[in-house]
Design an enzyme around this catalytic site. Structure first.
Site: not given
Ligand code: GLA
Length: 388
Positions: A147, A206
């Site tokens: 990520d 997200d």
């Molecule tokens: C980002 C990702 C999420 C999750 C968070 C974890 O926002 O897009 O899906 O993994 O980090 O901190």
């Protein structure tokens, strides 16, 4: 083709259909994530019938880490929330016939260090890609979520394509099939560069458990269908099905859309306590058959009017046609002469003969097609088999 994560001779394609499983983030986020939650979730995957319906990967997202690495620079599990350690947890998950996944980030920080005030130090994998991957592989992971989290900050000099390719190379060195899920929120059009290195790539920011978020993300998938196929999937983010903030109908439409989109199906709710209606939705055989269709073609939005969005997905032996009432008010369309039309007779989608409503498994019949607010109807229309 130089497909770094592609199958070697004699190997099956990994993620030949969109990966299915559960991920901790949407419901448990950071500080509620514990080994107890993960173990009881694995139990629930078995008891609910979800494992047998195809949900395979149990993925522990961000915040599993101890705040500091060990003296050798290795990542460790948070001792308070994961007292048994990750290898033991992976064993428990594997013992239930499931696969295990974990989370890393390519820069200096994980996202929770940025957005959730996670008080870690140097938990990002920058300059330690191989060591971190080997640590997790040693514990037995089968799936890695990697990520971005502003990995270009802090003097790393990283760019997305290069950062994600580095970890792909580390995965290649390991003698273990690992599904590689990458996330840079769609910012650099990863569908254009990620297919050779990753099995799935996020296409958006997200998701959150509300209808506007689901609709915004669905709109952003328009035009991406051509980039997906067996082993390579657009990822519109994990499911919010069954989470507070979505009604049963909204959850159902969200789930059907993700099936039409050939999206990974990572449940993001509390499986230990879910309602029976949520369990039935997540295990619905007709919807899952569309999601997991062997042809692996992503559906596309083919029409839209002020009320309805129409989605079409080609299947190995037919077509799935979905019509969504985007509005909160009920609406009535018509099925007439092999078409779905608006009440005024404007054609929305061709159905053809032999169509069945996927949710009810009833044949589509001439006459009114009623929608409650934000409801989606999906039909499966038989057609000639296409070799996969
Ligand atoms: C980002 C990702 C999420 C999750 C968070 C974890 O926002 O897009 O899906 O993994 O980090 O901190």
């Amino acid at each position: 083709m130089d497909d770094a994560n592609g199958p070697r001779a004699g190997e099956a394609v990994l993620a030949a259909t969109p990966p299915m499983g559960w991920n901790s983030w949407n419901r448990f986020r950071c500080y509620e994530l514990t080994e107890e939650v993960v173990m009881r979730t694995a139990d629930a995957l078995v008891a609910s019938g979800m494992r047998d319906a195809g949900y395979e990967y149990v993925v522990v997202d961000d915040c599993w880490q101890a705040f500091r690495r060990d003296p050798a620079g290795r990542l460790r599990a948070h001792p308070g929330r994961f007292p048994s350690g990750m290898a033991a947890l992976a064993d428990e998950v594997h013992a239930r016939g499931l696969k295990f996944g974990m989370y890393l980030a390519p820069g200096r920080k994980t996202c929770a260090m940025i957005y959730d005030r996670y008080p870690g130090e140097e938990l990002g994998s920058f300059g330690r890609e191989r060591q971190d991957l080997e640590t997790l592989a040693g514990w037995g992971i089968d799936y890695l979520k990697y990520d971005w989290c502003r990995a270009n900050r802090g003097g790393t000099g990283l760019a997305e394509g290069d950062a994600f390719a580095r970890m792909s190379a580390a995965i290649e060195r390991i003698d273990r099939p690992i599904v590689y899920s990458i996330s840079e929120y769609g910012r650099t059009r990863p569908w254009t560069w990620a297919p050779p290195i990753a099995h799935l790539w996020r296409t958006t920011g997200d998701i959150s458990p509300d209808w506007r978020s689901v609709m915004r993300i669905a709109d952003q998938q328009h035009g991406l269908a051509a980039y997906a196929g067996p082993g390579s999937w657009n990822d519109p983010d994990m499911l919010e099905v069954g989470n507070d903030g979505l009604s049963d109908i909204e959850s159902r439409s969200h789930f059907m859309l993700w099936a039409m989109l050939a999206a990974p199906l990572m449940a993001g709710n509390d499986l230990r306590t879910m309602e029976e209606s949520t369990r039935r939705l997540l295990t619905h055989p007709g919807v899952l058959a569309i999601s997991q269709d062997a042809l692996g073609r992503q559906g596309a939005r083919t029409a839209r009017d002020p009320t309805y969005d129409v989605w079409r997905r080609e299947l190995a032996d037919g077509t799935a046609v979905g019509v969504l009432n985007r509005r909160s008010r009920p609406a009535t369309a018509l099925i007439h002469d092999g078409w779905i039309t608006t009440a005024r007779g404007n054609r929305l989608a061709r159905l053809g003969d032999g169509a069945r409503n996927v949710w009810t498994d009833a044949s589509a019949t001439e006459g009114a097609l009623r929608f409650s607010g934000r409801e989606m109807h999906v039909f499966r229309v038989p057609g000639p088999a296409i070799a996969t």
